[in-house]
Motif scaffolding. Structure first.
Motif, PDB file in Angstrom:
ATOM      1  N   GLY A 547       0.825  -1.199   0.000  1.00 45.79           N
ATOM      2  CA  GLY A 547       0.000   0.000   0.000  1.00 45.79           C
ATOM      3  C   GLY A 547       0.857   1.246   0.000  1.00 45.79           C
ATOM      4  N   TYR A 548       2.062   1.156   0.549  1.00 45.96           N
ATOM      5  CA  TYR A 548       2.969   2.303   0.621  1.00 45.96           C
ATOM      6  C   TYR A 548       4.215   2.110  -0.257  1.00 45.96           C
ATOM      7  N   MET A 549       4.268   0.995  -0.970  1.00 41.35           N
ATOM      8  CA  MET A 549       5.447   0.674  -1.771  1.00 41.35           C
ATOM      9  C   MET A 549       5.294   1.191  -3.187  1.00 41.35           C
ATOM     10  N   ALA A 550       6.332   1.859  -3.666  1.00 39.88           N
ATOM     11  CA  ALA A 550       6.322   2.421  -5.017  1.00 39.88           C
ATOM     12  C   ALA A 550       6.294   1.300  -6.045  1.00 39.88           C
ATOM     13  N   SER A 584      -8.472  -5.627   0.825  1.00 42.46           N
ATOM     14  CA  SER A 584      -8.266  -6.967   0.277  1.00 42.46           C
ATOM     15  C   SER A 584      -8.690  -7.070  -1.178  1.00 42.46           C
ATOM     16  N   GLY A 585      -9.404  -6.054  -1.693  1.00 48.97           N
ATOM     17  CA  GLY A 585      -9.846  -6.090  -3.068  1.00 48.97           C
ATOM     18  C   GLY A 585      -8.886  -5.351  -3.990  1.00 48.97           C
ATOM     19  N   THR A 586      -9.479  -4.551  -4.934  1.00 48.41           N
ATOM     20  CA  THR A 586      -8.657  -3.838  -5.914  1.00 48.41           C
ATOM     21  C   THR A 586      -8.510  -2.360  -5.580  1.00 48.41           C
ATOM     22  N   PHE A 587      -9.019  -1.965  -4.430  1.00 45.83           N
ATOM     23  CA  PHE A 587      -8.968  -0.549  -4.054  1.00 45.83           C
ATOM     24  C   PHE A 587      -7.527  -0.114  -3.807  1.00 45.83           C
ATOM     25  N   PHE A 588      -7.174   1.059  -4.359  1.00 46.62           N
ATOM     26  CA  PHE A 588      -5.903   1.710  -4.063  1.00 46.62           C
ATOM     27  C   PHE A 588      -6.190   3.192  -3.942  1.00 46.62           C
ATOM     28  N   ILE A 589      -5.778   3.805  -2.845  1.00 45.56           N
ATOM     29  CA  ILE A 589      -6.204   5.153  -2.487  1.00 45.56           C
ATOM     30  C   ILE A 589      -5.815   6.177  -3.541  1.00 45.56           C
ATOM     31  N   ALA A 590      -4.637   6.030  -4.150  1.00 47.69           N
ATOM     32  CA  ALA A 590      -4.219   7.017  -5.142  1.00 47.69           C
ATOM     33  C   ALA A 590      -5.111   6.954  -6.385  1.00 47.69           C
ATOM     34  N   ASP A 591      -5.487   5.735  -6.835  1.00 48.41           N
ATOM     35  CA  ASP A 591      -6.401   5.612  -7.978  1.00 48.41           C
ATOM     36  C   ASP A 591      -7.749   6.242  -7.662  1.00 48.41           C
ATOM     37  N   TRP A 592      -8.192   5.966  -6.456  1.00 48.40           N
ATOM     38  CA  TRP A 592      -9.514   6.480  -6.057  1.00 48.40           C
ATOM     39  C   TRP A 592      -9.525   8.010  -6.050  1.00 48.40           C
ATOM     40  N   VAL A 593      -8.494   8.635  -5.461  1.00 51.81           N
ATOM     41  CA  VAL A 593      -8.440  10.094  -5.406  1.00 51.81           C
ATOM     42  C   VAL A 593      -8.298  10.661  -6.814  1.00 51.81           C
ATOM     43  N   ASP A 664      -5.774  -0.984 -15.123  1.00 47.26           N
ATOM     44  CA  ASP A 664      -6.129  -2.192 -14.368  1.00 47.26           C
ATOM     45  C   ASP A 664      -5.061  -3.256 -14.527  1.00 47.26           C
ATOM     46  N   SER A 665      -4.503  -3.356 -15.747  1.00 49.78           N
ATOM     47  CA  SER A 665      -3.492  -4.383 -15.986  1.00 49.78           C
ATOM     48  C   SER A 665      -2.231  -4.102 -15.190  1.00 49.78           C
ATOM     49  N   SER A 666      -1.880  -2.807 -15.039  1.00 43.96           N
ATOM     50  CA  SER A 666      -0.660  -2.497 -14.290  1.00 43.96           C
ATOM     51  C   SER A 666      -0.835  -2.825 -12.834  1.00 43.96           C
ATOM     52  N   ARG A 667      -2.063  -2.619 -12.285  1.00 42.97           N
ATOM     53  CA  ARG A 667      -2.286  -2.943 -10.882  1.00 42.97           C
ATOM     54  C   ARG A 667      -2.256  -4.444 -10.666  1.00 42.97           C
ATOM     55  N   ILE A 668      -2.816  -5.194 -11.613  1.00 43.45           N
ATOM     56  CA  ILE A 668      -2.782  -6.650 -11.499  1.00 43.45           C
ATOM     57  C   ILE A 668      -1.349  -7.150 -11.581  1.00 43.45           C
TER      58      ILE A 668
END
Length: 706
Positions: A547-550, A584-593, A664-668
């Motif tokens: 979550g905090y890793m680049a 635990s899902g696909t949520f990532f705070i930076a994408d959401w903001v 989405d592919s990059s997050r996966i």
């Protein structure tokens, strides 16, 4: 009449000229003829009537068995022995009135016996001298021949063959003891060779031996006047035949004619030193000079006295030496008693705690018994937090108001050991108002403890999540914005303002402690890396918290200041929104903001628990800076210096481009690459990230209970 007068005058003048020419010449012949033109003598031992022809001075003496001892093994003594009749070595050429040195030859057998196998000196010389002694000569390296004032003077008129058994005086660093030198008016040898002889089995086969062997040694010196050739040979007397090649052969030797006077004396000088001494003996000696081809008589070992016994010197002690030994023994005994008392005292004070080499450089070391007392024996009611590799206890030391936090590393945890050392070597030297102050550490048997200043408000994580759940009290926007700027200031110090570059590698709310005035302190440097400015981080193993890793960490594991900036960006978005960075899902705070930004609903990202208690401009600024720090490309992220300027409104935040976000592919892909490397809490290398620190700790010091 006139003619008769002239004849008489001529006769008188002729008589006067005859007398002037003949009388001085006759007188001169009488003077020269007082010294024999040739000299021959042979001493097969020095007893009987022959010692009357030897002039000895100093320590020199003739032993009852016929040996001529130049020096004994006492320190700082000189002995000289010369043939007491002068030798004529100059010859005048009738046609040119030039003088040349006559041919001469000498042979002698000698023995040198050192005080011990490793302590002998200094040596002796065979000498041509204008006097039958050497007045004013000194000991040690001067060999009883010269002194420091006349060494090198042309008025000395001294030629010597030097038998040196220590480092050659005035010789270069290449020179060693056990050598032969030819000296002209000086103790610096013009010609010098190590002691060897050429075996008769071949002209180039050399055998070395020691002058101080205690065995008889032959020396042969032949000088040919017409050719000015000097040959010198030295070899063990037990050899069956003379070597076929001399040790030193010099043609010509012009200096000899500058030294030799009308009459010279031949003999030996020897000396010992303060710390090095040898006994120098001459067993037999022959000499010949003048004539067409003078040759010294051969000395048969069976006809000369036997060599002296080669026994170690018996050393006695005088009263002063004994008194000195007693005094030193008394002082040493007292020092040993004091040392023993000191060791007992230190053992009691340290409770058998042993300092290792790596601890000496970090002097802030607490005693275990003080920490045990401060935490009431590490009771459970003293626990204020628990991490992956240890438990934190609150303690009171000295006074009730002087509180500390003691982190006790999980026993037998190698990762915990690495974090322990990493914290000492990094945080132990860092000083900044936004960094946790490491006060010291302690190592007792298998227990490893880190001591920090106690910060009562706890971590930012608890203020964002735990405390609101327990009491309903929500962290204000003003405090949140102040905390964000404080963390940025601490990271700027780590990246740019300290003597080395420090990469924290685990920036997250649980590692930020909050003081009573809401000043943040970044702590937990267990994963930190230090490297010199101008060099590059070479870490290739993924460490940190999901979550905090680049994103680049998933590709090459190479952490940098840019990866710390990414973690700060996530933390900043978390502070504004009050939401965890991922689930635990696909949520990532930076994408959401970013999605809210693109839809024009950026203010929807603010923590709803704040209600209307926030400043809209600061919120938009914080979210924009957070998104910029979370840029997919490390090179597009700002430095912490620029981050702080943005937050202080000293610079405008640049516009975020459309290609900022993750597909989405990059997050996966990111998630798949992290499998096997990281956990949901903290990812860490098995050994690499603190390898630099661990090289300074013995591998057994923690497992053996030290």
């Amino acid at each position: 009449m006139y003619q008769s007068f002239m004849d008489t005058t001529r006769s008188i003048i002729s008589l006067i000229l005859f007398l002037l020419l003949t009388i001085p010449a006759g007188a001169q012949r009488t003077s020269k003829e007082s010294t024999p033109t040739t000299t021959d003598f042979t001493f097969r031992g020095f007893n009987g009537s022959q010692p009357a022809n030897i002039s000895i001075e100093g320590a020199a003496t003739i032993k009852p068995n016929g040996l001529l001892r130049l020096t004994d093994r006492n320190p700082n003594v000189i002995g000289t022995a010369f043939y007491n009749k002068p030798v004529r070595l100059l010859e005048t050429n009738i046609s040119s009135t030039n003088t040349t040195v006559r041919s001469f030859s000498t042979s002698f057998v000698f023995v040198i016996i050192p005080s011990s196998s490793s302590n002998g000196g200094y040596g002796f010389t065979f000498t041509l001298s204008p006097t039958p002694n050497r007045p004013g000569a000194e000991t040690e390296q001067f060999l009883g021949l010269l002194n420091k004032n006349n060494d090198g003077n042309s008025t000395n008129h001294v030629f010597a063959v030097e038998f040196d058994t220590v480092q050659g005086f005035k010789d270069g660093a290449y020179s060693s003891g056990n050598h032969i030198g030819l000296n002209f008016n000086s103790l610096k040898s013009d010609f010098q060779e190590p002691v060897v002889y050429y075996d008769n089995d071949g002209p180039n086969r050399k055998e070395d031996f020691w002058l101080q062997s205690g065995d008889p040694i032959r020396a042969l010196l032949d000088y040919d006047g017409p050719t000015q050739t000097l040959n010198f040979t030295v070899y063990p007397a037990k050899s069956k035949s003379r070597p076929i090649k001399p040790l030193i052969s010099q043609l010509p030797v012009p200096k000899l004619s500058e030294i030799v006077q009308e009459e010279m004396f031949v003999g030996f000088t020897a000396a010992t030193g303060r710390d090095q001494s040898s006994a120098h003996y001459v067993m037999g000696w022959s000499f010949s000079s003048g004539g067409e081809n003078p040759l010294a008589a051969t000395l048969d070992l069976s006809e000369i006295p036997p060599p002296p016994p080669n026994k170690p010197k018996k050393r006695g002690y005088n009263g002063k030496v004994i008194a000195l030994i007693v005094a030193l023994s008394t002082v040493i005994s007292i020092m040993l008693v004091l040392l023993l008392l000191f060791l007992i005292y230190r053992k009691r004070m340290q409770q058998e705690e042993i300092l290792e080499d790596w601890e000496i450089d970090h002097p802030h070391r607490f005693r275990y018994r003080d920490l045990y007392k401060a935490t009431d024996g590490f009771k459970e009611n003293r626990i204020v937090g628990t991490g992956g590799f240890g438990t934190v206890y609150r303690g009171n030391i000295r006074t009730s108001s002087d509180q500390i936090a003691v982190k006790k590393i999980t026993p037998n945890s190698m990762q915990g050991v690495r974090e322990f050392v990493a914290e000492i070597e990094s945080l132990g030297r860092l000083r900044h108002k936004n960094l946790v102050n490491l006060q010291g550490w302690c190592k007792h048997k298998n227990d490893l403890l880190l001591i920090y200043e106690y910060i009562p408000n706890g971590s930012l994580d608890s203020l964002l999540y735990s405390k609101p759940r327990r009491s309903g009290e929500v962290l204000t926007w003003k405090a949140r914005f102040q905390i964000a700027k404080g963390i940025a200031s601490g990271l700027l110090y780590l990246h740019e303002e300290w003597e080395q570059i420090v990469i924290h590698r685990d920036v997250k709310p649980s590692n930020v402690l909050i003081e009573s005035d809401m000043n943040p302190r970044l702590g937990d440097f267990g994963l930190a890396r230090l490297y010199e400015r101008g060099s590059q981080s070479r870490t290739t193993v993924v460490v940190g918290t999901i979550g905090y890793m680049a994103p680049e960490l998933a590709r090459n594991g190479n952490s940098s200041s840019a990866s710390d900036v990414f973690a700060f960006g996530v933390l900043l978005l978390e502070i504004v929104s009050g939401r965890k960075p991922t689930d635990s899902g696909t949520f990532f705070i930076a994408d959401w903001v970013m999605e809210l930004e693109e839809s024009g609903e950026i203010l929807s990202a603010i923590d709803p628990r704040l209600g209307s208690g926030y400043e809209e401009g600061e919120v938009r600024l914080a979210l924009a800076v957070g998104l910029l720090c979370c840029h997919q490309k490390p090179g597009s992220r700002p430095s912490m210096r620029m981050v702080l300027r943005y937050l202080n409104r000293d610079e405008d935040v640049p516009e975020i481009h459309d290609n900022w976000g993750y597909s989405d592919s990059s997050r996966i892909d990111l998630g798949s690459k992290l499998v096997g490397y990281v956990s949901s809490d903290r990812a860490s290398s098995s050994h690499s990230h603190t390898s630099l620190s661990l090289t300074r700790i013995s591998s057994t010091s923690f497992t053996s209970g030290r």
